[in-house]
Scaffold this motif. Structure first.
Motif, PDB file in Angstrom:
ATOM      1  N   ALA A   1      -5.946  51.091   0.982  1.00 26.88           N
ATOM      2  CA  ALA A   1      -5.746  50.499   2.214  1.00 26.88           C
ATOM      3  C   ALA A   1      -6.564  50.731   3.508  1.00 26.88           C
ATOM      4  CB  ALA A   1      -4.245  50.597   2.882  1.00 26.88           C
ATOM      5  N   ALA A   2      -6.649  52.145   3.429  1.00 30.80           N
ATOM      6  CA  ALA A   2      -7.650  52.787   4.634  1.00 30.80           C
ATOM      7  C   ALA A   2      -9.002  52.287   4.256  1.00 30.80           C
ATOM      8  CB  ALA A   2      -7.333  54.030   4.862  1.00 30.80           C
ATOM      9  N   SER A   3      -9.404  52.580   3.034  1.00 28.40           N
ATOM     10  CA  SER A   3     -10.671  51.998   2.745  1.00 28.40           C
ATOM     11  C   SER A   3     -11.195  50.808   2.841  1.00 28.40           C
ATOM     12  CB  SER A   3     -11.197  52.532   1.288  1.00 28.40           C
ATOM     13  OG  SER A   3     -10.255  52.009   0.092  1.00 28.40           O
ATOM     14  N   VAL A   4     -10.289  49.815   2.554  1.00 31.62           N
ATOM     15  CA  VAL A   4     -10.536  48.353   2.782  1.00 31.62           C
ATOM     16  C   VAL A   4     -10.692  48.185   4.506  1.00 31.62           C
ATOM     17  CG1 VAL A   4      -9.450  46.178   2.664  1.00 31.62           C
ATOM     18  CG2 VAL A   4      -9.362  47.615   0.920  1.00 31.62           C
ATOM     19  N   LEU A   5     -10.079  48.794   5.107  1.00 26.56           N
ATOM     20  CA  LEU A   5     -10.153  48.702   6.666  1.00 26.56           C
ATOM     21  C   LEU A   5     -11.521  49.121   7.109  1.00 26.56           C
ATOM     22  CD1 LEU A   5      -6.634  49.480   7.811  1.00 26.56           C
ATOM     23  CD2 LEU A   5      -7.404  47.205   7.847  1.00 26.56           C
TER      24      LEU A   5
END
Length: 546
Positions: free
Chosen positions: A527-531
């Motif tokens: 989730a964080a990497s996608v953001l």
């Protein structure tokens, strides 16, 4: 396809980082597998145990519920105090249901079978005496005391207390409505000896079966007759033919003669409920007033009985549906439906349910901590590969495709860890579950024992009500096991028969749940990497590269 191929190449190119992520995911997967297996084992053990029990229920007067119906004044702290006169009137009118009422509720769709018993007390005659270990002077052999009354005393003055608990009479006569009611014979705890038979189901013939001890004591055999008398009126007598002689584990294990011969299992006589009802009807027809020579009080001479009705159910769902059905059939809220089978079953699950709850919280904590660690690692992973992201997006690759590549990398690593973790968890789940369950049972038993000691009522009955025995202990001829239970368990409350182990914990349900855990970890970690990827500007990344 390019996204998948590139993701696999990146995994092999960055072995160290992915191995670290895989180890963390593996630890999470093993812990999650064990936690899920414990919870699944609890559900499986519950279902298995529930299928193996014979569910019965009774309807009894609910005094607590009746008191609540008296209004706010009857509740603790209610206005106006407790109305004792109203309570006395209520209890005076309270009684067990009639047979017709019990039979009406037996018509409920959930009921599989219904049976009942009638119990009454009779005296013998000079030629038919109850089995007794009393001496000619009327005292019990052993360490019993005499308080000057006609009632035998238990050591420590227990006779005065116990004497009022049991009905008077030489014999306990039990009438059974059907063969289903003869549960001791069905379970194998009692059996008819060769040469005899059980009385016919529903018969009104004056036939009975007696214990082997009673037959030997009075030199009786199958085909002989015996005579019972009304304890209140000796002239009222009933003659029965012995059609069978039975032996029972209760008669072999324990004698209750210290509480009166009628409470000794050896002096229990069985007959059809219809036969006993015919005797009761005849006694009611011959009813007269008799005067107690000691108190001078007049009472009716008719023999009274107690009625106990039992409902059986095919499964637990039928039992739970029963109460709603009987309420619709008109059962008052003053009566409660209860099942000792269900209560014992629920008590046996207490340690396993506690362990299951603990496993649930453990699983939640592991997922939260593991998820945070994976998020942090993947943030660093994206930051380290920022230039790679800039190049790919500058070449025309959509940002969502770059994000999908990173997600594929995490998914592959995570699922490999989940598969390995599921394998390790499948091997270790049963022994770990049983070891934790053993510790939980030991802890729960220790707490119960400590509570009993705090109240001065240890499990060996050394204090409290049983403190009247010399040294606080039961006599040596008091067996600790009467047909698999302490004879005082029903009176004082016995320990639950806990489920002590599980045979299986891993199944397809846990496998699917583990797959879900893997996907959840992937979503959390990526989730964080996608953001970060979606926020990156490829031109700025390339322009600012050192």
């Amino acid at each position: 396809m390019y996204i998948v191929k590139n993701a696999l190449r990146c995994i092999t190119r960055s072995k160290g980082r992915n191995v670290l992520i895989g180890i963390i995911a593996l630890v999470i997967a093993v812990a999650a597998c064990i936690g899920l297996s414990i919870r699944q084992a609890a559900e499986s053990a519950k279902a298995s145990a529930l299928e193996g029990i014979h569910i019965t229920a009774t309807i009894s007067f609910d005094r607590s519920g009746a008191m609540n119906q008296m209004g706010g004044g009857g509740r603790p702290g209610g206005m106006g105090g407790f109305d004792k006169n109203q309570f006395a009137d209520m209890m005076g009118g309270a009684s067990s249901l009639t047979l017709a009422e019990y039979q009406k509720y037996a018509a409920a769709d959930s009921v599989q079978d219904f049976y009942y018993t009638l119990t009454a007390y009779f005296n013998g005659t000079d030629t038919f005496q109850p089995v007794s270990d009393e001496t000619d002077e009327g005292e019990l052999e052993g360490d019993l005391e005499d308080d000057g009354s006609d009632r035998p005393q238990m050591p420590g003055g227990m006779g005065g207390m116990m004497g009022g608990m049991f009905s008077s009479g030489d014999f306990t006569i039990v009438g059974y409505s059907s063969d289903s009611a003869l549960t001791d014979f069905i379970s194998g705890n009692a059996s008819i000896l060769d040469g005899g038979v059980m009385f016919d189901e529903g018969t009104e013939e004056m036939a009975c079966v007696i214990t082997e001890e009673l037959a030997i004591y009075n030199s009786l055999s199958v085909g002989d007759t015996l005579t019972l008398t009304n304890p209140a009126l000796e002239s009222e007598q009933y003659t029965l033919t012995i059609v069978g002689i039975y032996t029972s584990t209760q008669t072999n294990d324990f004698s209750m003669s210290m509480f009166g011969t009628s409470q000794d299992p050896a002096n229990k006589i069985y007959m059809s409920a219809n036969t006993l009802q015919a005797i009761l009807d005849a006694s009611a027809a011959a009813n007269t007033k008799v005067t107690n020579e000691t108190t001078g009080r007049e009472t009716d001479s008719k023999i009274t009985s107690t009625l106990a009705a039992t409902y059986t159910f095919a499964d637990a769902d039928a039992y739970y549906a029963f109460e709603a059905e009987v309420r619709q059939l008109g059962l008052s809220d003053s009566y409660a439906v209860s099942s000792t089978d269900i209560t014992s079953f629920e008590n046996s699950l207490a340690p396993l349910n506690t362990l299951s709850t603990m496993a649930g919280w453990f699983l939640l904590v592991i997922l939260l901590i593991g998820g945070v660690i994976l998020v942090v690692l993947n943030i660093f992973n994206v930051r380290e590969r920022k230039y790679e992201v800039g190049v790919l997006t500058a070449m025309g690759m959509k940002k969502w495709k770059v994000a999908a590549q990173f997600m594929c990398e995490i998914l592959v690593v995570t699922m490999i860890a989940v598969i390995l973790g599921a394998g390790i968890g499948a091997v270790s789940s049963v022994p770990v579950t049983n070891a934790l369950l053993e510790n939980q049972i030991a802890s729960q038993s220790a707490q119960q024992s400590q509570a009993e000691q705090n109240f001065g009522r240890p499990g060996n009955m050394g204090g409290g009500m049983m403190g009247g025995f010399p040294g606080g202990n039961m006599p040596s001829d008091f067996p600790s096991d009467m047909g698999g239970k302490n004879p005082f368990d029903d009176m004082f409350g016995g320990a639950a028969d806990y489920i002590t182990q599980v045979d299986s914990a891993m199944n397809l349900t846990v496998v699917f749940q583990m797959m879900g855990v893997g996907l959840l970890l992937t979503l959390i970690a990526s989730a964080a990497s996608v953001l970060f990827i979606m926020r990156y500007d490829p031109l700025k990344i390339l322009a600012n590269r050192d």
